[in-house]
Design a protein around this motif. Sequence first.
Motif, PDB file in Angstrom:
ATOM      1  N   ASP A  10       0.934  -1.249  -0.156  1.00 41.12           N
ATOM      2  CA  ASP A  10       0.098  -0.112  -0.127  1.00 41.12           C
ATOM      3  C   ASP A  10       0.893   1.460   0.082  1.00 41.12           C
ATOM      4  OD1 ASP A  10      -2.264  -1.488  -0.160  1.00 41.12           O
ATOM      5  OD2 ASP A  10      -2.715  -1.456   2.103  1.00 41.12           O
ATOM      6  N   ILE A  11       1.885   1.263   0.763  1.00 38.94           N
ATOM      7  CA  ILE A  11       2.893   2.330   0.801  1.00 38.94           C
ATOM      8  C   ILE A  11       3.411   2.569  -0.587  1.00 38.94           C
ATOM      9  CG2 ILE A  11       4.965   3.402   1.736  1.00 38.94           C
ATOM     10  CD1 ILE A  11       4.296   1.877   4.292  1.00 38.94           C
ATOM     11  N   LEU A  12       3.904   1.579  -1.330  1.00 39.64           N
ATOM     12  CA  LEU A  12       4.369   1.780  -2.505  1.00 39.64           C
ATOM     13  C   LEU A  12       3.226   2.375  -3.708  1.00 39.64           C
ATOM     14  CD1 LEU A  12       6.565   1.812  -4.520  1.00 39.64           C
ATOM     15  CD2 LEU A  12       6.358  -0.427  -4.756  1.00 39.64           C
ATOM     16  N   ILE A  13       2.150   1.884  -3.595  1.00 40.00           N
ATOM     17  CA  ILE A  13       0.959   2.272  -4.218  1.00 40.00           C
ATOM     18  C   ILE A  13       0.770   3.927  -4.105  1.00 40.00           C
ATOM     19  CG2 ILE A  13      -1.585   2.247  -4.568  1.00 40.00           C
ATOM     20  CD1 ILE A  13      -1.275  -1.077  -4.066  1.00 40.00           C
ATOM     21  N   ASN A  14       0.689   4.249  -3.050  1.00 40.17           N
ATOM     22  CA  ASN A  14       0.319   5.741  -2.583  1.00 40.17           C
ATOM     23  C   ASN A  14       1.543   6.564  -3.067  1.00 40.17           C
ATOM     24  OD1 ASN A  14      -1.978   5.175  -1.271  1.00 40.17           O
ATOM     25  ND2 ASN A  14      -1.002   4.936   0.842  1.00 40.17           N
ATOM     26  N   GLN A  15       2.727   6.060  -3.036  1.00 42.26           N
ATOM     27  CA  GLN A  15       3.935   6.879  -3.384  1.00 42.26           C
ATOM     28  C   GLN A  15       3.769   6.944  -5.107  1.00 42.26           C
ATOM     29  OE1 GLN A  15       7.232   4.883  -1.727  1.00 42.26           O
ATOM     30  NE2 GLN A  15       7.193   6.211  -0.060  1.00 42.26           N
TER      31      GLN A  15
END
Length: 626
Positions: A10-15
């Motif tokens: 999720d963190i990479l998706i948001n970034q």
Amino acid sequence: MSATIRPLPDILINQIAAGEVVERPASVVKELVENAIDAGATRVDIDLEEGGVRLIRIRDNGSGIAATQLPLAVSRHATSKIASLDDLEAVATLGFRGEALPSIASVSRFTLASRRADDEHGAALQIEGGKLGDVLPRAHAPGTTVEVRELFYNVPARRKFLRAERTELGHIEEWLRSLALARPDVELRVSHNGKASRRYKPGDLYSDARLGETLGEDFAAQALRVDHGGAGLRLHGWIAQPHYSRASTDQQYLYVNGRSVRDRSVAHAVKMAYGDVLFHGRHPAYVLFLELDPTRVDVNVHPAKHEVRFRDSRLVHDFVYRTLKDALADTRAGMSAHEIGTGSVAPEAAAGAAAAAGWELARGGASSLGTAAGGGGFGNWRGQQSPLGLQVADAPAAYAALYAGGTGAGPAAALPPMPSEHGLPVTSAEAGVPPLGYAIAQLHGIYILAENAEGLIVVDMHAAHERIGYERLKTAHDGIGLHAQPLLVPITLAVGERDADTAEREAETLVALGFDVTRAGPGSLHVRSIPALLANAEPEGLLRDVLTDLREHGQSRRIATARDELLSTMACHGAVRANRRLTVPEMNALLRDMEITERSGQCNHGRPTWARFSLAEIDRWFLRGR
């Protein structure tokens, strides 16, 4: 060896999403302030440090967020603004995707605090690098505060592409200026590095104060009010007079249903409307609001919501073009910005005033020089100029009496005097002085000096006569229409397949423009006729340009533009030349023609044709009254 497919964290998706939504600090300010306005805020405070890189704090007095919904507010694709496809197709809020907060929180040290009006206390949620903390109680006024610290601290590759502090701050200020124009009902307070830098006070949409503080007093003074509706569309706002032009497009603001956007079709329509009144290489300035049914425009075509797509772009293009073209046609010499578009000096009224003053103008051609009986002037005159030894305030009244042609009016000296702002006697006859006044002299065979009720008028006689002739030629040719000239030997033109498709689809439009074109193959056209007026032009290049316009904008003004260039040249050669000595009746006839000719404030090349100097301004030149 086959690659392994796996879901992204999720963190990479948001970034990754942040790469589309968060380009720089100005992008963060945009998303957060738009959320505040969608929440009903009437005041927004923006605190910045180091151009927004170190700190962006947005505080509003909107409706607030419940403590239990704070974690949901920073989760992906969570929003209160749409719930179905129907909502998306008719979205009226500035934000709607639900990506901004999680994207921003994934690349910063992020704090969200809020309180609704009926809650006992507020609550806050901290996120660092996309990792959620706990929701904790916090004292907070009704509304929401979003704090973004150390933007891109965990994405150094993005941070090193940020510009200098002054540059990043400039981008933020420019976006806030754009917002201030669209939402004057919202108070905006900006501080940078602990110092208050700007405040936009709340006001009315058509407030000259808000216009002046955002774009400057010069723009406000030269702006023409536009408000026109039709075909389910409404266009309102301001356009600058042609002589107020820019070297770049830095003062072009377009809003569609309140949303600031960039649109090539509308920009092209504006450029066309300013076609023959703008100096070469200059750009118009405008603040325009286009309103239409939300279902007729798609706002979901750009990650940062900078662009929209119209269901009927051709209709929008034509509506904007015709609205602004008609507005600019009212820019007659002698009118002030607030008079244009109000009908203050309609052609019929000006012609009636001219007749009442005792002149009948010749209307036969591009140049009326030499058509007047017994004087070779611009018109037929019943009076002759005689020396006038009068006071300044009496002169316009005396000129009116001189050119009244025996109407029975008494001498100006017999009229009861009235006080003026300069302490000089003003006669009641001044109320009927034409906008450009009466000629008093010719300067170096180039300029006409005239006196009106306010002061001095200076006219470039060649530029003014050139515009008058040009407009008459256009009117005459419009009555005739575009005629096609058959070619003895048809031309076979090699084009791209897209252009061939356009030619086949727009065959009727091309016929109206003077072209008889049929498709000869996948990438070739037969051209059997071309516009008669442009028979000496290069038809192949002209047709290719027309097809490009039809494909990209739904219509083309290439033929009209080429025709206008030819007529402009004809008018230029027919206009009175410098060092031609004119009689006073000739000069006055030219002034009257200017007052009833469309776009007479500029020559065919966009240069101004006249200038006004008030008596108060002239007094300041000589320090009178100080």
